[in-house]
Design a protein around this motif. Structure first.
Motif: not given
Ligand SMILES: [Mg+2]
Ligand SMILES: Nc1ncnc2c1ncn2[C@@H]1O[C@H](COP(=O)(O)OP(=O)(O)OP(=O)(O)O)[C@@H](O)[C@H]1O
Ligand SMILES: N[C@@H](CC(=O)O)C(=O)O
Ligand SMILES: [Mg+2]
Length: 591
Positions: A174, A220, A222, A228
């Motif tokens: 993703e 994730r 990231e 996020r």
């Molecule tokens: Mg993303």
């Protein structure tokens, strides 16, 4: 049960009734021989009064301190006029105490809970169990719970089956790095935590489940932003035999119901906007439609000007020159323009040109700007007409690579919208559709914009011939400039899936190794299918008005992806590492 009522449930209708409350001592005040304890529980605060006449109980109340856990029994009575507190759910009443039991003592908390004190986030996260006692934090988590139950109810009512999928799995691309988990039983091999349940939910469609959902944890590694987290929650859905309009309709209804049920907000139309239009008009694939400002292309007027900053990008196919008119902001002081120049610098813009439109009737004389001298008057007029500039406006310009202009002016547009209080409404939901399939990397290779399982709008042959311009059957729901969710119709044809892998530079061998199970499944009767995943944390963040995703997660990670409360991630002992066949590289010796 030890309690008869929650503190926040008490009101004037209980006048004269005996109640028992259990909770924490929020505040203790001594008032001329009378002691007031504010008792707090999940549902609110109640004021309890201890009169010196009940000597025994009074003396106990005298000894309790903030955050002691207590059980209080007493009689509800109306507060005297003048003492009514309209800001408190139980503000009309108080409890005349007849018994008090201390269930547990408490040290002085590391930060006060009674008012909006300035506490650093690190401290709040370290003592999250205390931070979550603060009523505003409890409110957010309660709203989160109402949101998930509304969503579950809707999906259950509409025939979606809740199915769990593995957490220990293989890479699910993703677009972020994977969190890896070493296997003890398969030395040298690793599980990946799912970035989303994407392939499992597709396989559930191949298995015939027809409608699936899951409130799913995703992981994730990231770059973290205000919206996020490394570990977050999706409302994940997949359906068979539905096209994109069906899926957008059913999920849009879910979101409409949710806002109506939880916030009593009724949404108007959700406009559907092609990606290309969103980028052109707003410089963003998640436009905030509450802000009535738009980017306008003006490169055609600037190709021949003797000013490289404009003519360069104007003549470059990958360049863009765009104008952003801000009505009535022509008196903006120099200092503010300098601030905005610095601000767009964060997005890679090398400067911020502008024209203040003082009096258009005076021609160039009526314009105040460091750049008008470079542009012929006829072109200037065309530009100002095109953006609709009138006296009193300011027009900003971006000229650079298209991506820089979009990022910089797109962000400036949002900033101006807030700074100048231009928002036209409270909620602006929309769909962005017609995304390109791929984006080009600097080295010319392609990356899937959604994920590699997204169906294109064309045949495999057409896709192969012109992958750069192919559009996908993907859609994003955007609310107030935040991507709430995204999904797509998936590829259910094996040949198409192989073509996409090939375009992405994934060799046949790698396809077999990484996605063999998917390619297999596509051989054994895969139905047309598609779905979508909403970010639950982002949804809650918008619905509670929180300014960070961490505010709506009970135990979030910090910006550097750590948990300061449990001190995770932590070191493990050498025996555990040996069992996992892992040896740590020696730390460089500090001289
Ligand atoms: Mg993303
Ligand atoms: N790291 C994250 N933290 C919280 N929510 C996320 C995160 N990544 C994705 N989401 C949520 O999951 C939804 C579906 O995931 P998707 O892969 O489309 O995200 P995305 O497009 O990479 O999101 P973005 O680029 O905005 O972070 C997103 O629309 C978003 O609401
Ligand atoms: N799994 C996808 C969303 C979807 O296409 O359903 C994602 O997380 O991006
Ligand atoms: Mg997305």
């Amino acid at each position: 049960m030890m309690r008869s009522h929650y503190c926040g449930q008490l009101n004037a209708s209980l006048d004269g009734q005996e109640v028992t409350l259990c909770g924490w001592v929020h505040r203790r005040r001594d008032h001329g021989g009378v002691i007031f304890l504010d008792i707090r529980d999940r549902e609110g605060i109640a004021q309890v009064v201890f009169a010196p006449e009940h000597e025994d109980v009074f003396n106990k109340a005298d000894r309790v301190r903030s955050e002691y856990v207590v059980k209080v029994t007493g009689t509800v009575r109306l507060r005297p006029e003048g003492a009514v507190n309209p800001n408190m759910a139980s503000g009309e009443i108080e409890v005349d105490a007849s018994a008090l039991e201390v269930l547990n003592q408490a040290d002085t908390p590391p930060f006060p809970l009674d008012e909006h004190s300035e506490v650093g986030e690190e401290t709040r996260l370290r003592y999250r169990f205390i931070d979550l006692r603060r009523p505003e934090m409890a409110e957010k988590l309660k709203l989160r719970s109402r949101i998930t139950s509304s969503i579950r109810r809707y999906l259950d009512d509409n025939g979606f089956l809740d199915v769990e999928t593995p957490i220990l799995t293989r890479a699910t691309p993703e677009g972020a790095r994977d969190y890896l988990v070493p296997s003890r039983t398969h030395a040298g091999s690793f599980f990946a935590l799912p970035q989303s349940p994407q392939l499992f939910k597709q396989l559930l469609m191949v298995a015939g489940f027809d409608r699936y959902y899951q409130i799913a944890k995703c992981f994730r590694d990231e770059d973290l932003r205000a919206d996020r987290q490394p570990e977050f929650t999706q409302i994940d859905m997949e359906t068979s035999f539905m096209d994109e309009d069906d899926i957008m309709a059913i999920t849009e209804t879910m979101v409409r119901n949710l806002f109506k049920e939880v916030l009593n907000v009724e949404f108007g139309e959700f406009p559907h906007m092609p990606y290309s239009e969103a980028m052109r008009r707003f410089g963003s694939d998640k436009p905030d439609l509450r802000i009535p400002l738009e980017l306008v292309d003006v490169a055609d007027q600037l190709t021949d000007v003797d000013f490289k900053v404009f003519s360069g990008p104007a003549n470059d196919v990958k360049g863009r020159v765009a104008a952003l008119r801000v009505p009535g902001a022509g008196s903006m002081p120099r200092k503010q323009i300098d601030d905005y120049t610095k601000f767009v610098g964060n997005y890679g813009a090398k400067g911020l040109a502008y024209i203040k439109v003082n009096e258009r009737a005076l021609g160039v004389e009526g314009l105040q700007s460091p750049i008008v001298k470079f542009i012929p008057e006829a072109n200037l007029n065309t530009i100002l007409d095109r953006v609709g500039a009138v006296d009193g406006d300011i027009v900003f310009f971006g000229a650079d690579k298209a991506s820089v202009v979009n990022d910089a002016l797109g962000a400036l547009r949002i900033r101006l919208g807030h700074d100048l209080e231009l928002l036209t409404c409270q909620w602006a939901p929309m769909w962005v559709v017609d995304f390109p399939m791929f984006e080009e990397n600097d080295d010319g290779s392609l990356t899937a914009i959604h994920h590699p399982f997204t169906s294109p709008k064309c045949s495999p042959e057409e896709l192969k011939a012109a992958p750069q311009t192919a559009l996908s059957r993907a859609y994003d729901m955007v609310l107030n400039g935040t991507e709430l969710g995204g999904g797509s119709i998936r590829i259910h044809d094996r040949k198409m899936q192989q073509t996409v892998f090939e375009i992405l530079g994934i060799s046949e061998e790698e396809q077999r190794e990484k996605f063999g199970f998917l390619l297999d499944a596509l051989k054994y009767g895969a139905p047309p299918h598609g779905g979508l995943a909403f970010g639950l944390d982002r949804l809650v963040m918008l619905m509670t008005g929180a300014n960070s995703i961490r505010e709506v997660i009970a135990f979030p990670k910090t910006q550097s992806a750590a948990c300061v409360m449990t001190q995770a991630p932590g070191e493990v002992d050498s025996k555990a590492l040996r069992e996992l066949h892992i040896r740590l590289r020696e730390q460089a010796k500090v001289e």
